[in-house]
Design a protein around this motif. Structure first.
Motif, PDB file in Angstrom:
ATOM      1  N   THR A 195       0.847  -1.190   0.000  1.00 26.28           N
ATOM      2  CA  THR A 195       0.000   0.000   0.000  1.00 26.28           C
ATOM      3  C   THR A 195       0.885   1.242   0.000  1.00 26.28           C
ATOM      4  O   THR A 195       2.078   1.167   0.282  1.00 26.28           O
ATOM      5  CB  THR A 195      -0.942   0.026   1.217  1.00 26.28           C
ATOM      6  N   ARG A 196       0.272   2.379  -0.302  1.00 30.00           N
ATOM      7  CA  ARG A 196       1.030   3.615  -0.415  1.00 30.00           C
ATOM      8  C   ARG A 196       0.361   4.728   0.382  1.00 30.00           C
ATOM      9  O   ARG A 196      -0.844   4.954   0.261  1.00 30.00           O
ATOM     10  CB  ARG A 196       1.142   4.024  -1.884  1.00 30.00           C
ATOM     11  N   SER A 197       1.189   5.412   1.197  1.00 33.71           N
ATOM     12  CA  SER A 197       0.714   6.603   1.897  1.00 33.71           C
ATOM     13  C   SER A 197       1.254   7.825   1.176  1.00 33.71           C
ATOM     14  O   SER A 197       1.785   7.724   0.072  1.00 33.71           O
ATOM     15  CB  SER A 197       1.198   6.576   3.356  1.00 33.71           C
ATOM     16  N   ALA A 198       1.124   8.982   1.807  1.00 34.90           N
ATOM     17  CA  ALA A 198       1.586  10.205   1.159  1.00 34.90           C
ATOM     18  C   ALA A 198       3.088  10.191   0.924  1.00 34.90           C
ATOM     19  O   ALA A 198       3.581  10.757  -0.060  1.00 34.90           O
ATOM     20  CB  ALA A 198       1.191  11.415   2.006  1.00 34.90           C
ATOM     21  N   GLN A 199       3.839   9.561   1.820  1.00 35.53           N
ATOM     22  CA  GLN A 199       5.295   9.622   1.728  1.00 35.53           C
ATOM     23  C   GLN A 199       5.960   8.266   1.528  1.00 35.53           C
ATOM     24  O   GLN A 199       7.057   8.207   0.975  1.00 35.53           O
ATOM     25  CB  GLN A 199       5.866  10.257   3.008  1.00 35.53           C
TER      26      GLN A 199
ATOM     27  N   GLU B 247       4.095   0.847   2.160  1.00 35.33           N
ATOM     28  CA  GLU B 247       4.069  -0.140   3.224  1.00 35.33           C
ATOM     29  C   GLU B 247       3.965  -1.525   2.597  1.00 35.33           C
ATOM     30  O   GLU B 247       3.045  -1.803   1.835  1.00 35.33           O
ATOM     31  CB  GLU B 247       2.890   0.089   4.172  1.00 35.33           C
TER      32      GLU B 247
ATOM     33  N   LYS C  65       5.492  -5.755   8.821  1.00 33.31           N
ATOM     34  CA  LYS C  65       5.331  -4.682   7.854  1.00 33.31           C
ATOM     35  C   LYS C  65       6.627  -3.889   7.756  1.00 33.31           C
ATOM     36  O   LYS C  65       7.322  -3.690   8.756  1.00 33.31           O
ATOM     37  CB  LYS C  65       4.184  -3.754   8.259  1.00 33.31           C
TER      38      LYS C  65
ATOM     39  N   GLU D  86       8.183  -0.203   6.019  1.00 28.90           N
ATOM     40  CA  GLU D  86       7.955   1.044   5.312  1.00 28.90           C
ATOM     41  C   GLU D  86       9.204   1.414   4.532  1.00 28.90           C
ATOM     42  O   GLU D  86      10.326   1.210   5.005  1.00 28.90           O
ATOM     43  CB  GLU D  86       7.596   2.175   6.287  1.00 28.90           C
TER      44      GLU D  86
END
Length: 430
Positions: A226-230, A233, A241, A243
């Motif tokens: 998955t992808r967050s703003a920065q 994961e 997990k 990052e």
């Protein structure tokens, strides 16, 4: 947090990770299976070393020379050339540049016309011109069309080029790119064809041993990305997990795309066609041939399913326990999916080899067969370090693997290096 997660510890993933570590970038290499290697693995069965499919290392590969310690691998060489079965006996196809005595005998052998034998030298001179990359800028056609245009006769194409390069490409129609054919002909002409004394898996194991402690994590099957703003994961099926700022997919797109479902909108080019093969390994009390040389079926597929045979213990005695011999028979284009079909193919392989070696084949013990439906990506088109490595051209997710370059050890290692170079460039530019 790590900076980069590389998924897949085959040769491409290992090469990529080594380049990233050399640049000082923290990286984690995740491998779903219990050991590195990808398709380059070796099993120990009843004291025999069985590579998962017949594989060799052309020592002239530029990336292999850069990354591998050949002395530590204790490479064992095949004898240049081949023994070709045709018309009830073996004919020696000798390399005229490395086996002068054998070449003199080959010139007098009527199995192929003299003009073909002379054209082999012309072909060698042609492929040795310029840098390796220049070969991939030449006009492209199928390898068969290329050979016919030389022109080679149907005799030498069917009796030598088809079984020899069919065993390399894992397809006997020779639809593989003429550029890749020229590159491989150059590699076979300028270096040795070898195996590590203790099996082909020693190659990825040597690369893995150069990694920093803790970089390689095995039995780490990925659940999703998955992808967050920065950050990205990367979640493993067992719960951990990681990052990271970047992810490198060192697996074929067919395996990588399901992992990207949580990222959204991105997909990796998939391998649309795979070449298949099955390798049969037999233990024998006596070696059918006592020299480290490839044996080829020069009578075509109608004569039987075997494409090539090698007495692996004659190349490296370590492949078999004392007093025993290991015979490998390779079938190109078939990978039975069930046990009954595999047993039927074993019977056909034995019947074919009995024509070469006699009834002693009946006494050979089948140690294991490896049907590989996804053995090599089909290589109808070939480029030299040109395939994009950034997914979508924007960075963040990168791709590497032999399917991105050439279907070879060279291609896998080069692709991994190029992906790492792109990551390093993007990090420095950020």
């Amino acid at each position: 947090m790590t900076e980069v997660v590389v998924i897949g510890a085959g040769l491409a993933g290992l090469s990529c990770t080594l380049s990233l570590e050399a640049s000082g970038i923290p990286v984690s290499l995740l491998e779903a299976s219990d050991a590195p290697g990808g398709r380059v693995r070796t099993d120990m069965v009843e004291g025999f070393l069985l590579d998962r499919g017949f594989q060799v290392l052309p020592t002239a590969y530029p990336e292999a020379k850069r990354l591998l310690d050949y002395r530590a691998l204790q490479l064992k060489n095949f004898r240049p050339g081949a023994l070709v079965w045709h018309g009830g006996r073996f004919h020696r196809f000798a390399d005229p540049f490395r086996n002068f005595t054998g070449a003199a005998r080959f010139l007098l052998d009527p199995i192929v016309p003299l003009t073909d034998k002379l054209r082999v030298a012309t072909l060698r001179a042609h492929v040795l011109r310029g840098h390796c990359g220049e070969l991939f800028a030449r006009p492209e056609r199928t390898a068969r069309d290329y050979l016919q245009a030389v022109p080679f006769s149907a005799d030498i194409i069917e009796r030598f080029f088809e079984p020899f390069f069919g065993g390399v490409f894992l397809e006997r129609e020779l639809v593989t790119s003429s550029r890749f054919f020229e590159f491989l002909f150059r590699m076979f002409s300028t270096g040795d064809t070898a195996i590590p004394a203790a099996g082909m898996q020693q190659i990825p194991l040597q690369l893995a041993a150069k990694l920093q402690t803790g970089t390689l994590i095995t039995s780490a099957r990925i659940g999703k990305i998955t992808r967050s703003a920065q950050f990205f994961e990367v979640e493993m099926e067992r719960g951990e997990k990681l990052e990271a700022r970047a992810v490198v997919l060192a697996v074929a797109g067919n395996e990588g795309n399901p992992l990207l479902a949580g990222v959204g909108g991105w997909s990796v080019p998939e391998v649309r066609a795979w070449n298949q093969t099955t390798a049969f390994y037999y233990s024998a009390q006596q070696a059918p041939v006592n020299e480290p040389i490839l044996l080829l079926n020069g009578e075509g597929r109608t004569a039987g399913p075997v494409n090539n045979v090698a007495v692996m213990s004659a190349v490296s005695p370590t492949y078999a326990p004392a007093g025993a011999h290991l015979v490998m028979a390779s079938v190109v284009g078939e990978a039975p999916g069930d046990a009954a079909a595999l047993l039927r193919l074993d019977s056909e392989v034995r019947a074919h080899m009995k024509k070469w070696f006699g009834p002693v084949v009946d006494a050979w013990q089948l140690l294991r067969a490896y049907p590989l439906a996804h053995a090599l990506p089909q290589q109808r088109h070939a480029e030299w370090e040109q395939a994009p490595v950034r997914l979508g051209g924007t960075g963040g997710v990168y791709m590497c693997g032999d399917y991105r370059e050439t279907a070879s050890i060279q291609g896998a290692l080069a692709s991994g290096r190029r992906a790492a170079e792109a990551v390093i460039h993007d990090f420095r530019a950020a």
